[in-house]
Design a protein around this motif. Structure first.
Motif, mmCIF file in Angstrom:
data_model
loop_
_atom_site.group_PDB
_atom_site.id
_atom_site.type_symbol
_atom_site.label_atom_id
_atom_site.label_comp_id
_atom_site.label_asym_id
_atom_site.label_seq_id
_atom_site.Cartn_x
_atom_site.Cartn_y
_atom_site.Cartn_z
ATOM 1 N N THR A 171 0.835 -1.203 0.000
ATOM 2 C CA THR A 171 0.000 0.000 0.000
ATOM 3 C C THR A 171 0.871 1.254 0.000
ATOM 4 O O THR A 171 2.064 1.204 0.285
ATOM 5 N N GLY A 172 0.219 2.361 -0.269
ATOM 6 C CA GLY A 172 0.907 3.648 -0.358
ATOM 7 C C GLY A 172 1.181 3.953 -1.817
ATOM 8 O O GLY A 172 0.349 3.694 -2.680
ATOM 9 N N THR A 173 2.335 4.470 -2.099
ATOM 10 C CA THR A 173 2.757 4.679 -3.487
ATOM 11 C C THR A 173 3.448 3.396 -3.929
ATOM 12 O O THR A 173 4.581 3.139 -3.557
ATOM 13 N N VAL A 174 2.725 2.570 -4.699
ATOM 14 C CA VAL A 174 3.225 1.255 -5.088
ATOM 15 C C VAL A 174 3.768 1.315 -6.512
ATOM 16 O O VAL A 174 3.103 1.807 -7.421
ATOM 17 N N GLU A 175 4.990 0.803 -6.674
ATOM 18 C CA GLU A 175 5.642 0.732 -7.982
ATOM 19 C C GLU A 175 6.084 -0.697 -8.222
ATOM 20 O O GLU A 175 6.851 -1.260 -7.443
ATOM 21 N N VAL A 176 5.582 -1.297 -9.303
ATOM 22 C CA VAL A 176 5.931 -2.658 -9.671
ATOM 23 C C VAL A 176 6.609 -2.601 -11.037
ATOM 24 O O VAL A 176 6.062 -2.028 -11.975
ATOM 25 N N ASP A 177 7.798 -3.204 -11.154
ATOM 26 C CA ASP A 177 8.541 -3.221 -12.412
ATOM 27 C C ASP A 177 9.008 -4.645 -12.710
ATOM 28 O O ASP A 177 9.499 -5.345 -11.820
ATOM 29 N N GLN A 178 8.847 -5.055 -13.965
ATOM 30 C CA GLN A 178 9.377 -6.329 -14.436
ATOM 31 C C GLN A 178 9.732 -6.144 -15.909
ATOM 32 O O GLN A 178 8.853 -6.075 -16.766
ATOM 33 N N GLY A 179 11.011 -6.033 -16.214
ATOM 34 C CA GLY A 179 11.424 -5.781 -17.591
ATOM 35 C C GLY A 179 10.854 -4.451 -18.059
ATOM 36 O O GLY A 179 11.013 -3.430 -17.398
ATOM 37 N N THR A 180 10.124 -4.466 -19.179
ATOM 38 C CA THR A 180 9.531 -3.231 -19.700
ATOM 39 C C THR A 180 8.190 -2.902 -19.044
ATOM 40 O O THR A 180 7.642 -1.832 -19.263
ATOM 41 N N MET A 181 7.636 -3.842 -18.244
ATOM 42 C CA MET A 181 6.346 -3.615 -17.598
ATOM 43 C C MET A 181 6.521 -2.733 -16.369
ATOM 44 O O MET A 181 7.400 -2.958 -15.546
ATOM 45 N N LYS A 182 5.654 -1.718 -16.281
ATOM 46 C CA LYS A 182 5.607 -0.847 -15.112
ATOM 47 C C LYS A 182 4.155 -0.728 -14.680
ATOM 48 O O LYS A 182 3.272 -0.516 -15.502
ATOM 49 N N LEU A 183 3.914 -0.865 -13.373
ATOM 50 C CA LEU A 183 2.576 -0.719 -12.832
ATOM 51 C C LEU A 183 2.655 0.265 -11.674
ATOM 52 O O LEU A 183 3.570 0.167 -10.846
ATOM 53 N N ARG A 184 1.725 1.208 -11.624
ATOM 54 C CA ARG A 184 1.684 2.215 -10.567
ATOM 55 C C ARG A 184 0.263 2.264 -9.990
ATOM 56 O O ARG A 184 -0.711 2.337 -10.733
ATOM 57 N N SER A 185 0.171 2.223 -8.653
ATOM 58 C CA SER A 185 -1.138 2.297 -7.995
ATOM 59 C C SER A 185 -0.944 2.612 -6.516
ATOM 60 O O SER A 185 0.178 2.770 -6.047
ATOM 61 N N SER A 186 -2.058 2.659 -5.795
ATOM 62 C CA SER A 186 -1.964 2.917 -4.363
ATOM 63 C C SER A 186 -2.097 1.639 -3.532
ATOM 64 O O SER A 186 -1.829 1.643 -2.342
ATOM 65 N N SER A 206 -8.531 6.560 -3.857
ATOM 66 C CA SER A 206 -8.855 7.982 -3.779
ATOM 67 C C SER A 206 -9.359 8.549 -5.106
ATOM 68 O O SER A 206 -8.999 9.655 -5.500
ATOM 69 N N GLY A 207 -10.177 7.798 -5.810
ATOM 70 C CA GLY A 207 -10.745 8.275 -7.069
ATOM 71 C C GLY A 207 -9.786 8.213 -8.241
ATOM 72 O O GLY A 207 -10.160 8.485 -9.370
ATOM 73 N N GLY A 208 -8.532 7.828 -7.999
ATOM 74 C CA GLY A 208 -7.557 7.729 -9.079
ATOM 75 C C GLY A 208 -7.557 6.350 -9.697
ATOM 76 O O GLY A 208 -8.168 5.419 -9.194
ATOM 77 N N ARG A 209 -6.861 6.231 -10.798
ATOM 78 C CA ARG A 209 -6.788 4.948 -11.480
ATOM 79 C C ARG A 209 -5.391 4.353 -11.343
ATOM 80 O O ARG A 209 -4.410 5.073 -11.184
ATOM 81 N N ALA A 210 -5.337 3.048 -11.398
ATOM 82 C CA ALA A 210 -4.057 2.355 -11.475
ATOM 83 C C ALA A 210 -3.586 2.436 -12.923
ATOM 84 O O ALA A 210 -4.388 2.628 -13.843
ATOM 85 N N TYR A 211 -2.276 2.300 -13.129
ATOM 86 C CA TYR A 211 -1.679 2.458 -14.458
ATOM 87 C C TYR A 211 -0.730 1.310 -14.743
ATOM 88 O O TYR A 211 0.010 0.871 -13.856
ATOM 89 N N ILE A 212 -0.751 0.812 -15.972
ATOM 90 C CA ILE A 212 0.185 -0.226 -16.402
ATOM 91 C C ILE A 212 0.688 0.116 -17.792
ATOM 92 O O ILE A 212 -0.049 0.667 -18.609
ATOM 93 N N GLU A 213 1.961 -0.172 -18.027
ATOM 94 C CA GLU A 213 2.516 0.001 -19.371
ATOM 95 C C GLU A 213 3.480 -1.147 -19.638
ATOM 96 O O GLU A 213 4.051 -1.725 -18.717
ATOM 97 N N GLN A 214 3.636 -1.463 -20.932
ATOM 98 C CA GLN A 214 4.578 -2.497 -21.312
ATOM 99 C C GLN A 214 4.904 -2.334 -22.791
ATOM 100 O O GLN A 214 4.058 -1.935 -23.582
ATOM 101 N N GLN A 215 6.124 -2.644 -23.156
ATOM 102 C CA GLN A 215 6.535 -2.551 -24.548
ATOM 103 C C GLN A 215 6.249 -3.880 -25.228
ATOM 104 O O GLN A 215 6.787 -4.917 -24.830
ATOM 105 N N PRO A 216 5.425 -3.873 -26.286
ATOM 106 C CA PRO A 216 5.040 -5.116 -26.952
ATOM 107 C C PRO A 216 6.201 -5.824 -27.636
ATOM 108 O O PRO A 216 6.344 -7.030 -27.521
ATOM 109 N N ALA A 217 7.005 -5.102 -28.355
ATOM 110 C CA ALA A 217 8.138 -5.661 -29.090
ATOM 111 C C ALA A 217 9.214 -4.590 -29.136
ATOM 112 O O ALA A 217 8.925 -3.405 -28.927
ATOM 113 N N PRO A 218 10.449 -4.971 -29.414
ATOM 114 C CA PRO A 218 11.546 -4.008 -29.331
ATOM 115 C C PRO A 218 11.338 -2.691 -30.085
ATOM 116 O O PRO A 218 11.734 -1.644 -29.605
ATOM 117 N N ASN A 219 10.693 -2.710 -31.233
ATOM 118 C CA ASN A 219 10.521 -1.485 -32.020
ATOM 119 C C ASN A 219 9.126 -0.885 -31.929
ATOM 120 O O ASN A 219 8.816 0.054 -32.660
#
Length: 185
Positions: free
Chosen positions: A51-66, A87-100
């Motif tokens: 909980t709190g400011t949560v940051e999850v990283d695995q390779g190119t994947m990044k997840l941010r939430s509370s 708190s009314g905010g959304r969680a966020y995830i990103e990842q790179q599908p392929a190198p280019n």
């Protein structure tokens, strides 16, 4: 009736024939790094809650939430990851599908990653950006390996309606012409 069928058909064709995937194959083999303000582990239940400011990283994947809850499988590996925006905010995830390829980005009041199925659910005020195309609705589901996208409007998002009405109870999709995709992200 014709417009919803056309939108569903367009989404299906895009998902089946698009060249983007949500995860680099090498990401699966990388360690998962997690940072948070607080951690509670229940070994008997096989859960860890950050909980709190949560940051999850695995390779190119990044997840941010509370708040992030990890559920361990019987084998000891990750079964599922549930992230909540709080708190009314959304969680966020990103990842790179392929190198280019540009990053695939997703937002939701709740994000659930089902590790065994390699499936991501964006629930409540859901939004997915992929190679210049955008999907919005109450619920967006993405299958990493088959590249399938399923989306539903706010009223049909498995009881997880968004109060902001951002998609007016409907699924919205914006497709970027192929010749503009390289410059859109």
């Amino acid at each position: 009736m014709t417009r919803p069928v056309l939108l569903c058909t367009s989404a299906l064709l895009l998902a089946l024939f698009g060249q983007q995937a949500m995860a680099l194959e090498s990401d699966r083999q990388k360690p998962i790094d997690i940072g948070a303000d607080e951690l509670n582990i229940d070994n008997r239940a096989g859960t860890a809650v950050y909980t709190g400011t949560v940051e999850v990283d695995q390779g190119t994947m990044k997840l941010r939430s509370s708040r992030v809850e990890l559920q361990r499988a019987q084998s000891g590996g990750l079964s599922s990851l549930t992230a909540r925006g709080g708190s009314g905010g959304r969680a966020y995830i990103e990842q790179q599908p392929a190198p280019n390829d540009p990053l695939a980005k997703g937002w939701g009041n709740t994000i659930i990653y089902h590790a065994g199925e390699r499936r991501v659910e964006l629930i409540g005020n859901a939004e997915l950006h992929q190679s210049g195309d955008t999907f919005n609705g109450g619920y967006v589901e993405y299958f990493l390996d088959s590249r399938q996208v399923n989306a539903r409007g706010n009223q049909s998002a498995q009881g997880n309606s968004s109060a902001d009405g951002s998609s007016g109870g409907r699924v919205r999709m914006q497709l970027t012409p192929e010749d503009q995709q390289g410059s859109s992200n």
